[in-house]
Design a protein around this motif. Structure first.
Motif, PDB file in Angstrom:
ATOM      1  N   ASP A 206       0.847  -1.198   0.000  1.00 31.92           N
ATOM      2  CA  ASP A 206       0.000   0.000   0.000  1.00 31.92           C
ATOM      3  C   ASP A 206       0.879   1.244   0.000  1.00 31.92           C
ATOM      4  O   ASP A 206       1.516   1.583   1.002  1.00 31.92           O
ATOM      5  N   SER A 230      -2.284  -1.285  -3.738  1.00 34.97           N
ATOM      6  CA  SER A 230      -2.939   0.013  -3.647  1.00 34.97           C
ATOM      7  C   SER A 230      -1.936   1.137  -3.888  1.00 34.97           C
ATOM      8  O   SER A 230      -0.987   1.309  -3.117  1.00 34.97           O
ATOM      9  N   SER A 254      -6.329  -1.299  -6.455  1.00 35.66           N
ATOM     10  CA  SER A 254      -6.806   0.055  -6.173  1.00 35.66           C
ATOM     11  C   SER A 254      -5.816   1.082  -6.704  1.00 35.66           C
ATOM     12  O   SER A 254      -4.708   1.224  -6.176  1.00 35.66           O
TER      13      SER A 254
END
Length: 432
Positions: A206, A230, A254
């Motif tokens: 992330d 992400s 994402s």
């Protein structure tokens, strides 16, 4: 006066033992409690007491074994400190350098406090067994440490004020890394291209909510165990790297809030474990992949605020676990009534606003009993607002504005009796 007789011990055979043996037994008896209830290592205790002097709300007492202190865990022998976990304790100020003296530490959690300033120089240099570091939700600043322990498996620096460029050298030793979360900081520069070659066991990656720029590099296909990827809300450009579509373990992809261009490849249908596909707020174009229905586990599809055109693929109706569908602000068209929404029984939110959809409001959509919000505003829909809307027991938001519906009186009479509806937008309809 006769001298006292020496103290003798007798075995079951009443054999007498030499006095020196007696003395040895006495010493063992005196030492036995210490050996079985050893205090924690004095250097560990001194380091923790020094650490605590910086924070008024750590009530650690030198009179008590440090293995009994709150937030401290020791090894099986109750001797060396291996865990320090004090999240949400209201700690304020800098991280003391005395922390690095806990050389046996394997678990460190100082998250959700108010810690500030850069990390102490060489903080991680003395840790040989450290596998988990969680410093998230503080106010720490400065760059990522140049050297991180090769034993690290979980690293969470999210929601701080860290900055600077991620140097490839900082990540090269992290061959066992499973989770890397540096989201919600101010890191700049490019995404490290070799991260999956150095950390092939990554499951969660992330980098969202930073200031990364440039293209997303190829190479993420080497993360064969990756489940969460992400990179949202950065300044990334270029196309979506196609090798990511080979990571069959992916559950969340994402990439919202960037400047990504080009099309979504049809090979995205390979990601059959995908639950969440979020790419809104980019400049993506072309059609939504025709075979997107192969993503049968998909629960969230957010492609709004892009430049997609064409019609909705019929295969999308095979995504029977879909709960959120948001495609607003694109150039999608076609007759909505050609789509059979009846299989989407778990659909809760559907937003197709600001497109070019035509025809009537599909009755099959109104068979999705889990719907809580519908937005079809700014399209080319016509006909009547059907009374079947009353059969959506949880509907609270309905926006049908800027279309050409015609039954205003009937619609208002119908909708006024809906018990859960709190927001109703019907403006720019009902001409003449």
């Amino acid at each position: 006066m006769l001298p006292p007789k020496p103290l003798l011990f007798h075995s079951s055979s009443t054999t007498q033992h030499h006095p020196s043996f007696v003395g040895f037994l006495i010493i063992l008896i005196l030492l036995f409690p210490t050996l079985t209830n050893a205090d924690c290592h004095h250097e560990d205790q001194d380091s923790l007491l020094s650490f605590a002097t910086n924070f008024s709300n750590l009530n650690w007492s030198a009179a008590i074994d440090c293995c009994s202190w709150g937030g401290i865990s020791c090894d099986d022998k109750g001797y060396r400190v291996v865990g320090l976990s004090i999240p949400e304790r209201g700690l304020r100020g800098a991280i003391p350098s005395s922390l690095q003296n806990l050389s046996s530490l394997s678990f460190l959690n100082l998250s959700h406090n108010f810690l500030t300033g850069p990390l102490p120089d060489g903080l991680f240099s003395s840790f040989k067994n450290l596998h988990t570091v969680d410093l998230s939700y503080n106010r720490l600043s400065g760059g990522l440490p140049d050297t991180l322990p090769s034993t690290l498996r979980f690293l969470n620096f999210s929601s701080n004020q860290f900055n600077g460029i991620i140097q490839t050298a900082s990540l090269q030793s992290l061959q066992s890394l499973i989770t890397l979360n540096i989201s919600n900081n101010s890191f700049t520069g490019s995404i490290p291209p070799s991260i999956c070659s150095t950390s092939p066991a990554l499951v969660i990656l992330d980098f969202s909510l930073n200031d990364f720029s440039g293209d997303i590099p190829q190479g993420f296909g080497a993360c064969s165990k990756l489940e969460v990827f992400s990179l949202g809300f950065n300044s990334l450009t270029g196309k979506i790297p196609t090798d990511i579509n080979g990571v069959l373990s992916l559950r969340q992809l994402s990439l919202p809030g960037n400047f990504l261009m080009g099309e979504i490849s049809e090979s995205i249908a390979n990601l059959t474990n995908l639950r969440s596909l979020v790419m809104f707020g980019n400049m993506l174009s072309g059609s939504i992949p025709r075979n997107i229905g192969k993503l049968s586990l998909l629960e969230k599809l957010e492609l709004h605020i892009n430049r997609f055109n064409g019609t909705l693929p019929l295969s999308l109706m095979n995504c029977t676990k879909l709960k959120l569908l948001n495609l607003r602000v694109n150039s999608l068209g076609g007759r909505l009534s050609d789509l059979d929404f009846s299989n989407l029984s778990q659909l809760s939110i559907v937003d197709l606003g600001e497109n070019q959809f035509s025809g009537v409001l599909p009755k099959t959509l109104l068979s999705c009993r889990s719907l809580t919000a519908i937005r079809m505003a700014t399209n080319k829909l016509e006909g009547e607002i059907p009374p079947d809307i009353l059969e959506l027991p949880s509907l609270s938001f309905l926006s049908l504005s800027n279309n050409t519906f015609k039954n205003i009186t009937q619609a208002l009479n119908t909708l006024s009796s809906h018990k859960k509806l709190t927001t109703l937008i019907l403006s720019l309809n009902f001409y003449q």
